[in-house]
Design an enzyme around this catalytic site. Structure first.
Site, PDB file in Angstrom:
ATOM      1  N   HIS A 184    -133.485 -12.316  15.665  1.00 43.78           N
ATOM      2  CA  HIS A 184    -132.519 -13.257  15.085  1.00 43.78           C
ATOM      3  C   HIS A 184    -131.104 -12.656  15.062  1.00 43.78           C
ATOM      4  CE1 HIS A 184    -132.180 -16.871  12.135  1.00 43.78           C
ATOM      5  NE2 HIS A 184    -131.083 -16.742  12.870  1.00 43.78           N
ATOM      6  N   GLU A 206    -140.165 -14.628   9.909  1.00 41.96           N
ATOM      7  CA  GLU A 206    -139.223 -13.586  10.307  1.00 41.96           C
ATOM      8  C   GLU A 206    -139.208 -12.504   9.245  1.00 41.96           C
ATOM      9  OE1 GLU A 206    -135.366 -15.216  11.159  1.00 41.96           O
ATOM     10  OE2 GLU A 206    -136.101 -16.416  12.834  1.00 41.96           O
ATOM     11  N   ARG A 226    -134.073 -22.541  15.221  1.00 42.74           N
ATOM     12  CA  ARG A 226    -134.912 -22.103  14.107  1.00 42.74           C
ATOM     13  C   ARG A 226    -136.353 -22.008  14.590  1.00 42.74           C
ATOM     14  NH1 ARG A 226    -130.998 -20.529  11.961  1.00 42.74           N
ATOM     15  NH2 ARG A 226    -130.179 -20.996   9.874  1.00 42.74           N
TER      16      ARG A 226
END
Length: 351
Positions: A316, A297, A268
């Site tokens: 991601h 993000e 993360r």
């Protein structure tokens, strides 16, 4: 539109004219809101179960917060993804009918666990099914970063490829290296298993406590965080984001690392202090970094990290294989249905 196509089909075959009966049957099925267009395997499970009526935000983009708060009202269950913040405001909007929250993710930092526990709402999540995909991507990112593949591709495309030069685009190899793992779980073990054939000399790890059962699988040695930083040629971050791990990868860590060290984060974004990472990379304190996760993000395109040649940033995608995403979707759906039936979930987060 609230729907259960299977339930409708069954009723039409039995009694084509009993539309009122169909609506009555539908009204007693649990209501579920699906916050994103999830992969088809999960949707098929919900449709074919005949156990719920559900509405879905039919888009690849996140549902607007205002719309989400409106749609969850009166729901018995919610199937969400990691972009939805499940907090007191949302739970208040859903109301007292809400019994089950199923997230299509292994991480749960987007969930207010205290609020869910206080209200007696059960939580399903999707660990294990994404282990292989995340491990594969982590290895790919590590190799791309350490062997400077993105830089090399750019040079080949833009005319930088001239005569053969002795030290041009040289990187760092895994053979005879020490690989460190911060947070040894299933994914950390899977990463080490894939790296072992590269002739890695030693695996080390740190966690909240020694994990001998997992460590023995990869012959890894437990060390302190300081030792992990000092000894690792490659450092893979695999820990969950918790209050204790928030910002744990900061200047204090980077300043102890080797100048040839490669830092990889597929956990993360919040575990990394990105300002400190930028300083470490831009001043040559460490050799390179590969990130599949950032804060926020998406990371703004003007962010300083994007200006660095020795920083590889992915959007991601660690679990982004067709097989894994469908498995996550199916597990999330099965967790939801089991929870609504009052049965044990295949994967339940114990609050």
């Amino acid at each position: 539109m609230w729907c259960s196509r299977t339930a409708l089909g069954r009723l039409q075959k039995i009694a084509p004219c009993t539309v009122t009966g169909f609506h009555r049957a539908m009204s007693i099925l649990p209501k579920v809101y699906v916050t994103r267009k999830v992969p088809p395997d999960g949707l098929d499970i919900l449709r074919k179960s005949g156990q719920v009526q559900f509405e879905m935000w039919d888009s690849d983009d996140p549902v607007p917060r205002v719309e989400l708060l409106k749609k969850v009202k009166g729901c018995d269950g919610i199937l969400c993804v990691l972009t939805e913040k499940i907090d007191a405001q949302l739970l208040d909007a859903a109301g007292p009918n809400l019994k089950v929250l199923s997230t299509m993710s292994v991480g749960f930092d987007h969930l207010s666990l205290d609020e869910l526990k206080k209200r007696g709402i059960r939580v399903g999540y999707t660990p294990e099914v994404l282990t292989d995909a995340v491990a594969e991507l982590t290895v790919a990112l590590l190799l791309a970063t350490s062997r400077r593949l993105i830089e090399a591709t750019h040079e080949a495309k833009t005319g930088g490829w001239g005569t053969w030069r002795t030290l041009w685009l040289c990187g760092h190899e895994l053979a005879n290296s020490t690989v460190g793992i911060l947070g040894l779980g299933r994914i950390g073990v899977a990463i080490a298993e894939r790296l072992k054939p590269f002739k890695v000399k030693k695996f080390i790890y740190t966690d909240v406590e020694p994990r001998p059962e997992l460590a023995n699988m990869i012959e890894a040695e437990y060390v302190s965080l300081d030792e992990l930083a000092k000894e690792s040629d490659f450092l893979a971050i695999c820990c969950a984001l918790t209050p204790e791990t928030h910002g744990i990868c900061n200047w204090n860590l980077f300043s102890k690392m080797k100048k040839n060290a490669i830092f990889i984060n597929t956990s993360r974004g919040g575990v990394v202090n990105q300002e400190d990472l930028y300083e470490a990379l831009s001043t040559g304190l460490i050799a390179g970094a590969g990130l599949d996760v950032t804060t926020p993000e998406p990371l703004p395109t003007h962010h300083p990290l994007f200006t660095l040649k020795n920083c590889v940033i992915l959007p991601h995608i660690a679990s982004a294989s067709y097989t894994t995403r469908n498995s996550m979707s199916a597990l999330a759906a099965n967790n939801l249905l089991a929870g609504l039936r009052g049965e044990p979930m295949p994967k339940e987060l114990k609050l």
